[in-house]
Design a protein around this motif. Structure first.
Motif, mmCIF file in Angstrom:
data_model
loop_
_atom_site.group_PDB
_atom_site.id
_atom_site.type_symbol
_atom_site.label_atom_id
_atom_site.label_comp_id
_atom_site.label_asym_id
_atom_site.label_seq_id
_atom_site.Cartn_x
_atom_site.Cartn_y
_atom_site.Cartn_z
ATOM 1 N N SER A 24 0.840 -1.204 0.000
ATOM 2 C CA SER A 24 0.000 0.000 0.000
ATOM 3 C C SER A 24 0.871 1.249 0.000
ATOM 4 C CB SER A 24 -0.962 0.007 1.184
ATOM 5 O OG SER A 24 -0.272 0.072 2.406
ATOM 6 N N ALA A 25 1.970 1.217 0.751
ATOM 7 C CA ALA A 25 2.895 2.365 0.754
ATOM 8 C C ALA A 25 3.544 2.536 -0.624
ATOM 9 C CB ALA A 25 3.955 2.191 1.834
ATOM 10 N N ALA A 26 3.944 1.427 -1.250
ATOM 11 C CA ALA A 26 4.581 1.493 -2.570
ATOM 12 C C ALA A 26 3.611 2.002 -3.630
ATOM 13 C CB ALA A 26 5.110 0.116 -2.962
ATOM 14 N N ALA A 27 2.332 1.667 -3.471
ATOM 15 C CA ALA A 27 1.324 2.068 -4.458
ATOM 16 C C ALA A 27 0.669 3.407 -4.142
ATOM 17 C CB ALA A 27 0.246 0.986 -4.543
ATOM 18 N N VAL A 60 -5.442 3.550 -13.089
ATOM 19 C CA VAL A 60 -4.042 3.128 -13.082
ATOM 20 C C VAL A 60 -3.334 3.738 -11.883
ATOM 21 C CG1 VAL A 60 -1.851 3.231 -14.337
ATOM 22 C CG2 VAL A 60 -3.986 2.927 -15.592
ATOM 23 N N VAL A 61 -2.652 2.892 -11.136
ATOM 24 C CA VAL A 61 -1.811 3.348 -10.039
ATOM 25 C C VAL A 61 -0.396 3.537 -10.559
ATOM 26 C CG1 VAL A 61 -0.812 2.729 -7.796
ATOM 27 C CG2 VAL A 61 -3.192 2.168 -8.303
ATOM 28 N N TRP A 76 -0.355 -1.768 -12.009
ATOM 29 C CA TRP A 76 -1.174 -1.839 -10.804
ATOM 30 C C TRP A 76 -2.408 -0.999 -11.078
ATOM 31 C CZ3 TRP A 76 3.063 -0.264 -6.737
ATOM 32 C CH2 TRP A 76 3.987 -1.304 -6.600
ATOM 33 N N LEU A 77 -3.580 -1.604 -10.920
ATOM 34 C CA LEU A 77 -4.843 -0.905 -11.101
ATOM 35 C C LEU A 77 -5.627 -0.976 -9.800
ATOM 36 C CD1 LEU A 77 -5.963 -2.443 -14.537
ATOM 37 C CD2 LEU A 77 -4.496 -0.463 -14.141
#
Length: 109
Positions: A24-27, A60-61, A76-77
């Motif tokens: 979650s932090a990375a995204a 899109v993330v 990552w979506l």
């Protein structure tokens, strides 16, 4: 998972129902948010990403284009869990279709 019978094209349509702290932090998303993590070869992935975005209410993330360590493309979506699942299905179906007919015979071109 293999996208074709010859096992020359791989596809990874993974849905994470609830992100933990690290991802979650990375995204840049909240802990517990759902995310579709989609991976395939570049050409197949590009069409797969387009179909995922067209078929599901996701955003899109992050996109990881090649060149990468694996020379695959990934994305990552995020959206609701149901939307992430629909995006993963649409992505996988598109990758399988492209792998089966890379010149586009089934796409009408």
């Amino acid at each position: 998972m293999d996208a074709d019978e010859a096992k020359k094209t791989a596809v990874f349509p993974h849905v994470i129902a609830s992100l933990g702290h690290y991802l979650s932090a990375a995204a840049g998303l909240s802990v517990g948010a759902p995310m579709a993590y989609l991976v395939a070869p570049p050409m197949e992935a590009t069409i797969g990403f387009a179909m995922a975005l067209k078929e599901a209410d996701v955003s899109v993330v992050k996109i990881f284009p090649p060149p990468s360590e694996t020379n695959f493309a990934s994305a990552w979506l995020t959206g609701s869990l149901e939307s992430c699942e629909a995006a993963a299905v649409a992505f996988c179906e598109a990758v399988v279709r492209v792998a089966a007919s890379p010149r586009g015979e089934i796409w009408g071109s």
